[in-house]
Design a protein around this motif. Structure first.
Motif, short mmCIF file in Angstrom:
data_model
loop_
_atom_site.label_atom_id
_atom_site.label_comp_id
_atom_site.label_asym_id
_atom_site.label_seq_id
_atom_site.Cartn_x
_atom_site.Cartn_y
_atom_site.Cartn_z
N MET A 1 0.73 -1.21 -0.02
CA MET A 1 0.03 -0.03 -0.17
C MET A 1 0.86 1.19 -0.05
O MET A 1 0.70 2.29 -0.78
N ARG A 2 1.89 1.18 0.84
CA ARG A 2 2.79 2.28 0.93
C ARG A 2 3.54 2.63 -0.35
O ARG A 2 3.68 3.73 -0.70
N ARG A 3 3.76 1.75 -1.15
CA ARG A 3 4.54 1.72 -2.46
C ARG A 3 3.54 2.28 -3.58
O ARG A 3 3.86 3.35 -4.20
N ASN A 4 2.61 2.03 -3.47
CA ASN A 4 1.49 2.54 -4.46
C ASN A 4 0.98 4.22 -4.30
O ASN A 4 0.93 4.63 -5.12
N SER A 5 1.16 4.35 -2.99
CA SER A 5 0.81 5.78 -2.63
C SER A 5 1.92 6.76 -3.22
O SER A 5 1.85 7.71 -3.48
N ALA A 6 3.22 6.04 -2.78
CA ALA A 6 4.45 6.80 -3.44
C ALA A 6 4.33 6.93 -4.97
O ALA A 6 4.67 8.09 -5.44
N ARG A 7 3.86 5.90 -5.72
CA ARG A 7 3.89 6.24 -7.12
C ARG A 7 2.64 7.21 -7.47
O ARG A 7 2.97 8.08 -8.38
N LEU A 8 1.71 7.14 -6.83
CA LEU A 8 0.88 8.23 -7.05
C LEU A 8 1.22 9.71 -6.72
O LEU A 8 0.85 10.61 -7.78
N TYR A 9 1.84 9.86 -5.62
CA TYR A 9 2.55 11.27 -5.53
C TYR A 9 3.52 11.71 -6.53
O TYR A 9 3.66 12.64 -6.88
N ILE A 10 4.51 10.57 -6.82
CA ILE A 10 5.27 10.76 -8.08
C ILE A 10 4.52 11.29 -9.36
O ILE A 10 5.04 12.31 -10.16
N ALA A 11 3.64 10.65 -9.69
CA ALA A 11 2.80 11.10 -10.82
C ALA A 11 2.29 12.13 -10.77
O ALA A 11 2.27 12.75 -11.64
N LEU A 12 1.51 12.27 -9.77
CA LEU A 12 1.00 13.59 -9.47
C LEU A 12 1.93 15.01 -9.58
O LEU A 12 1.83 15.99 -10.05
N PHE A 13 3.08 14.65 -9.03
CA PHE A 13 4.29 15.68 -9.09
C PHE A 13 4.72 16.04 -10.50
O PHE A 13 4.94 17.00 -10.78
N LEU A 14 4.71 14.89 -11.44
CA LEU A 14 5.08 15.06 -12.56
C LEU A 14 3.96 15.81 -13.43
O LEU A 14 4.54 16.39 -14.38
N VAL A 15 2.76 15.33 -13.19
CA VAL A 15 1.82 15.89 -14.08
C VAL A 15 1.26 17.38 -13.64
O VAL A 15 0.86 18.13 -14.52
N ALA A 16 1.42 17.64 -12.33
CA ALA A 16 1.09 19.08 -11.84
C ALA A 16 1.52 20.33 -12.69
O ALA A 16 0.78 20.99 -13.05
N PRO A 17 2.76 20.45 -13.07
CA PRO A 17 3.30 21.43 -13.88
C PRO A 17 2.51 21.49 -15.17
O PRO A 17 2.18 22.55 -15.81
N MET A 18 2.10 20.45 -15.85
CA MET A 18 1.46 20.46 -17.30
C MET A 18 0.10 20.73 -16.96
O MET A 18 -0.32 21.71 -17.95
#
Length: 89
Positions: A1-18
């Protein structure tokens, strides 16, 4: 579960500027045309600071303003056309 939330945060971090770029509204970034205007007026053999130079720069400002107004009017007309003719793509 912890690993999936980290991926979610990374994806959000990469998509937010766009996504932030898509939300920008208002005037586009202003382009500095003062050097071009200066070169144009100097090419007419007009000395900087003279009345002719000042008139030349004012004329260039009017030309830029008219071009911006034409662009805005075309965009508004296109929007109105699209609203009034939804069956035409």
């Amino acid at each position: 579960m912890r690993r999936n939330s980290a991926r979610l945060y990374i994806a959000l971090f990469l998509v937010a500027p766009m996504l932030a770029g898509c939300l920008e509204r208002g005037q586009p970034t202003m382009v500095d045309t003062s050097s071009d205007d200066d070169a144009y007026c100097r090419a007419k053999n007009v000395a900087p600071g003279s009345n002719e130079y000042i008139a030349c720069r004012k004329d260039r400002d009017v030309q830029h303003s008219n071009a911006d107004a034409r662009t805005d009017r075309r965009q508004r007309d296109l929007g109105e056309y699209m609203m009034n003719h939804p069956d035409h793509p």
